[in-house]
Design a protein around this motif. Structure first.
Motif, PDB file in Angstrom:
ATOM      1  N   PRO A  87      10.391   2.884  -3.552  1.00  0.00           N
ATOM      2  CA  PRO A  87      10.803   4.208  -3.057  1.00  0.00           C
ATOM      3  C   PRO A  87       9.669   4.993  -2.397  1.00  0.00           C
ATOM      4  CG  PRO A  87      10.721   4.152  -5.467  1.00  0.00           C
ATOM      5  CD  PRO A  87      10.575   2.749  -5.003  1.00  0.00           C
ATOM      6  N   ASP A  88       8.408   4.635  -2.690  1.00  0.00           N
ATOM      7  CA  ASP A  88       7.285   5.344  -2.077  1.00  0.00           C
ATOM      8  C   ASP A  88       6.830   4.701  -0.762  1.00  0.00           C
ATOM      9  OD1 ASP A  88       6.238   3.047  -3.144  1.00  0.00           O
ATOM     10  OD2 ASP A  88       4.535   4.011  -4.152  1.00  0.00           O
ATOM     11  N   THR A  89       7.626   3.777  -0.230  1.00  0.00           N
ATOM     12  CA  THR A  89       7.293   3.137   1.046  1.00  0.00           C
ATOM     13  C   THR A  89       7.183   4.189   2.149  1.00  0.00           C
ATOM     14  OG1 THR A  89       8.409   1.089   0.419  1.00  0.00           O
ATOM     15  CG2 THR A  89       8.074   1.463   2.765  1.00  0.00           C
ATOM     16  N   ASP A  90       6.118   4.115   2.924  1.00  0.00           N
ATOM     17  CA  ASP A  90       5.838   5.097   3.974  1.00  0.00           C
ATOM     18  C   ASP A  90       6.148   4.485   5.346  1.00  0.00           C
ATOM     19  OD1 ASP A  90       4.898   6.982   5.723  1.00  0.00           O
ATOM     20  OD2 ASP A  90       2.812   6.928   5.034  1.00  0.00           O
ATOM     21  N   PRO A  91       7.242   4.884   5.981  1.00  0.00           N
ATOM     22  CA  PRO A  91       7.586   4.312   7.293  1.00  0.00           C
ATOM     23  C   PRO A  91       6.471   4.484   8.327  1.00  0.00           C
ATOM     24  CG  PRO A  91       9.467   5.490   6.396  1.00  0.00           C
ATOM     25  CD  PRO A  91       8.306   5.801   5.501  1.00  0.00           C
ATOM     26  N   ALA A  92       5.779   5.606   8.309  1.00  0.00           N
ATOM     27  CA  ALA A  92       4.706   5.825   9.281  1.00  0.00           C
ATOM     28  C   ALA A  92       3.597   4.794   9.106  1.00  0.00           C
ATOM     29  CB  ALA A  92       4.145   7.241   9.150  1.00  0.00           C
ATOM     30  N   ALA A  93       3.282   4.478   7.850  1.00  0.00           N
ATOM     31  CA  ALA A  93       2.244   3.472   7.586  1.00  0.00           C
ATOM     32  C   ALA A  93       2.687   2.097   8.064  1.00  0.00           C
ATOM     33  CB  ALA A  93       1.922   3.442   6.095  1.00  0.00           C
ATOM     34  N   LEU A  94       3.978   1.803   7.936  1.00  0.00           N
ATOM     35  CA  LEU A  94       4.481   0.505   8.406  1.00  0.00           C
ATOM     36  C   LEU A  94       4.394   0.408   9.922  1.00  0.00           C
ATOM     37  CD1 LEU A  94       7.613  -0.189   6.159  1.00  0.00           C
ATOM     38  CD2 LEU A  94       5.186  -0.513   5.678  1.00  0.00           C
ATOM     39  N   ARG A  95       4.729   1.489  10.589  1.00  0.00           N
ATOM     40  CA  ARG A  95       4.614   1.482  12.052  1.00  0.00           C
ATOM     41  C   ARG A  95       3.157   1.293  12.476  1.00  0.00           C
ATOM     42  NH1 ARG A  95       9.158   5.094  11.662  1.00  0.00           N
ATOM     43  NH2 ARG A  95       7.798   6.862  11.189  1.00  0.00           N
ATOM     44  N   ALA A  96       2.251   1.951  11.766  1.00  0.00           N
ATOM     45  CA  ALA A  96       0.826   1.840  12.095  1.00  0.00           C
ATOM     46  C   ALA A  96       0.312   0.424  11.869  1.00  0.00           C
ATOM     47  CB  ALA A  96       0.019   2.833  11.263  1.00  0.00           C
ATOM     48  N   ALA A  97       0.890  -0.271  10.879  1.00  0.00           N
ATOM     49  CA  ALA A  97       0.460  -1.637  10.567  1.00  0.00           C
ATOM     50  C   ALA A  97       1.156  -2.682  11.421  1.00  0.00           C
ATOM     51  CB  ALA A  97       0.721  -1.932   9.087  1.00  0.00           C
ATOM     52  N   ASP A  98       2.063  -2.248  12.299  1.00  0.00           N
ATOM     53  CA  ASP A  98       2.882  -3.174  13.090  1.00  0.00           C
ATOM     54  C   ASP A  98       3.613  -4.146  12.174  1.00  0.00           C
ATOM     55  OD1 ASP A  98       4.028  -4.216  15.376  1.00  0.00           O
ATOM     56  OD2 ASP A  98       2.369  -5.596  15.790  1.00  0.00           O
ATOM     57  N   SER A  99       4.218  -3.588  11.127  1.00  0.00           N
ATOM     58  CA  SER A  99       4.912  -4.390  10.121  1.00  0.00           C
ATOM     59  C   SER A  99       6.265  -4.862  10.626  1.00  0.00           C
ATOM     60  CB  SER A  99       5.099  -3.550   8.852  1.00  0.00           C
ATOM     61  OG  SER A  99       6.012  -4.150   7.976  1.00  0.00           O
ATOM     62  N   LEU A 100       6.674  -6.048  10.169  1.00  0.00           N
ATOM     63  CA  LEU A 100       8.009  -6.555  10.481  1.00  0.00           C
ATOM     64  C   LEU A 100       9.060  -6.041   9.500  1.00  0.00           C
ATOM     65  CD1 LEU A 100       7.355 -10.284  11.464  1.00  0.00           C
ATOM     66  CD2 LEU A 100       7.469  -8.275  12.926  1.00  0.00           C
ATOM     67  N   ALA A 101       8.627  -5.221   8.526  1.00  0.00           N
ATOM     68  CA  ALA A 101       9.561  -4.658   7.562  1.00  0.00           C
ATOM     69  C   ALA A 101      10.265  -3.417   8.087  1.00  0.00           C
ATOM     70  CB  ALA A 101       8.828  -4.309   6.269  1.00  0.00           C
ATOM     71  N   ILE A 102       9.984  -3.039   9.321  1.00  0.00           N
ATOM     72  CA  ILE A 102      10.586  -1.843   9.901  1.00  0.00           C
ATOM     73  C   ILE A 102      11.109  -2.147  11.297  1.00  0.00           C
ATOM     74  CG2 ILE A 102       8.354  -1.044  10.813  1.00  0.00           C
ATOM     75  CD1 ILE A 102       9.307   1.842  10.233  1.00  0.00           C
ATOM     76  N   LEU A 103      12.217  -1.484  11.649  1.00  0.00           N
ATOM     77  CA  LEU A 103      12.776  -1.519  13.000  1.00  0.00           C
ATOM     78  C   LEU A 103      12.999  -0.089  13.462  1.00  0.00           C
ATOM     79  CD1 LEU A 103      15.485  -4.337  12.795  1.00  0.00           C
ATOM     80  CD2 LEU A 103      13.524  -4.315  14.360  1.00  0.00           C
ATOM     81  N   PRO A 104      13.006   0.127  14.779  1.00  0.00           N
ATOM     82  CA  PRO A 104      13.309   1.473  15.283  1.00  0.00           C
ATOM     83  C   PRO A 104      14.743   1.866  14.950  1.00  0.00           C
ATOM     84  CG  PRO A 104      12.379   0.061  17.005  1.00  0.00           C
ATOM     85  CD  PRO A 104      12.706  -0.827  15.864  1.00  0.00           C
ATOM     86  N   SER A 105      14.973   3.172  14.796  1.00  0.00           N
ATOM     87  CA  SER A 105      16.332   3.642  14.533  1.00  0.00           C
ATOM     88  C   SER A 105      17.177   3.688  15.806  1.00  0.00           C
ATOM     89  CB  SER A 105      16.299   5.036  13.890  1.00  0.00           C
ATOM     90  OG  SER A 105      15.607   5.956  14.713  1.00  0.00           O
ATOM     91  N   ASP A 106      16.526   3.752  16.959  1.00  0.00           N
ATOM     92  CA  ASP A 106      17.262   3.731  18.222  1.00  0.00           C
ATOM     93  C   ASP A 106      17.871   2.346  18.432  1.00  0.00           C
ATOM     94  OD1 ASP A 106      17.862   4.756  21.040  1.00  0.00           O
ATOM     95  OD2 ASP A 106      16.709   2.935  21.438  1.00  0.00           O
ATOM     96  N   PRO A 107      19.185   2.249  18.596  1.00  0.00           N
ATOM     97  CA  PRO A 107      19.826   0.929  18.696  1.00  0.00           C
ATOM     98  C   PRO A 107      19.268   0.050  19.810  1.00  0.00           C
ATOM     99  CG  PRO A 107      21.475   2.598  18.282  1.00  0.00           C
ATOM    100  CD  PRO A 107      20.190   3.333  18.553  1.00  0.00           C
ATOM    101  N   SER A 108      18.995   0.625  20.974  1.00  0.00           N
ATOM    102  CA  SER A 108      18.474  -0.186  22.085  1.00  0.00           C
ATOM    103  C   SER A 108      17.103  -0.746  21.762  1.00  0.00           C
ATOM    104  CB  SER A 108      18.414   0.653  23.367  1.00  0.00           C
ATOM    105  OG  SER A 108      19.693   1.051  23.775  1.00  0.00           O
TER     106      SER A 108
END
Length: 276
Positions: free
Chosen positions: A217-238
């Protein structure tokens, strides 16, 4: 250039949703039906005792509501006796006319505390992989020659990868959410160099939404974006569609698993990409 499996063929895309019961039952049933109507292939249940209903009866209900495939994401090998897990999985295959996929692994981090709370023996990490083998062996015996329950195995190290290559149909890599893209890419390419299995990617974060049961629950989306993680996708469908295609073509992931809270948002993406 499109990445290929060991046979030289790219696998078609498919999509699963981890959809635990976190609401009242009518709301959950409506969500299951919407997931089915959006083009997702599989509805998945986590294996976390005491947090929600047990996966087997929940999946049986979901399979009766729609024609979706159903599966565990994933059974934790130390929580049940190997034969009991195999019997449950085989029964789901029979009751769903072959629409069940058994996801299995050695358990999430901290499972030792969970086992103590449940009054179960603490199984050393070195023995949990042997339990996975026992589960799959028993499942194959129960299935017999006329049924093959697909096995999705959560792996990380070389021993787990070797077992998956022997007994599984699909592999998902166990990794912290902030694992860099480069490391996951290396794992996937090294595995696919010698093994022709479907690769699944666990994606717990879409935009700023962190899926329950799929990440801390303490996962930080901003940190994942900064790390270029594959655990996150953009919310924009395109943008999400473009990134999914990139991961499919460059790394070889063809089965993407999301949380239920974003299933509607990504529905158009799934409808467009499924099967390609």
């Amino acid at each position: 250039m499109t990445d290929t499996t060991a046979t030289g063929k790219a696998r078609p895309l498919r999509f699963g949703v981890v959809a635990p019961i976190t609401t009242d039952l009518p709301t959950w049933r409506d969500r299951v039906r919407r997931i089915a109507d959006s083009g997702y292939s599989t509805l998945l249940m986590p294996d976390v005792p005491q947090w929600q209903p047990a996966p087997a009866p929940t999946l049986a209900v979901a399979a009766a509501l729609t024609d979706l495939r159903v599966g565990t994401w994933v059974y934790a090998s130390p929580v049940r006796a190997a034969w009991n897990t195999a019997w449950e999985a085989h029964s789901l295959s029979v009751l769903t006319d072959g629409r069940f996929e058994m996801g299995v692994g050695t358990g999430r981090p901290g499972i030792e505390d969970q086992l103590r709370e449940l009054g179960l023996p603490e199984v050393p990490r070195s023995q949990r992989l042997a339990q996975v083998r026992e589960i799959v062996t028993a499942l194959r015996d129960l299935d017999g020659p006329d049924l093959h329950t697909p096995v999705v195995m959560a792996v990380r190290g070389p021993k787990a990868q070797a077992l998956a290559a022997e007994v599984a149909d699909t592999v998902t890599f166990v990794m912290p959410p902030d694992e860099p893209r480069a490391e996951v890419t290396r794992l996937a390419h090294d595995f696919r160099a010698t093994h022709d299995l479907e690769l699944a990617l666990h994606v717990p974060v879409i935009g700023d939404s962190v899926a329950p049961f799929m990440a801390p629950p303490d996962t930080d989306p901003a940190a994942l974006r900064a790390a270029d993680s594959l655990a996150i996708l953009p919310s924009d469908p395109s943008a999400a569609a473009e990134e999914i295609q990139r991961r499919h073509e460059e790394i070889g992931f063809s089965y993407f698993v999301f949380g239920a809270d974003v299933a509607d948002t990504l529905g158009p993406v799934v409808a467009d990409l499924a099967g390609h």
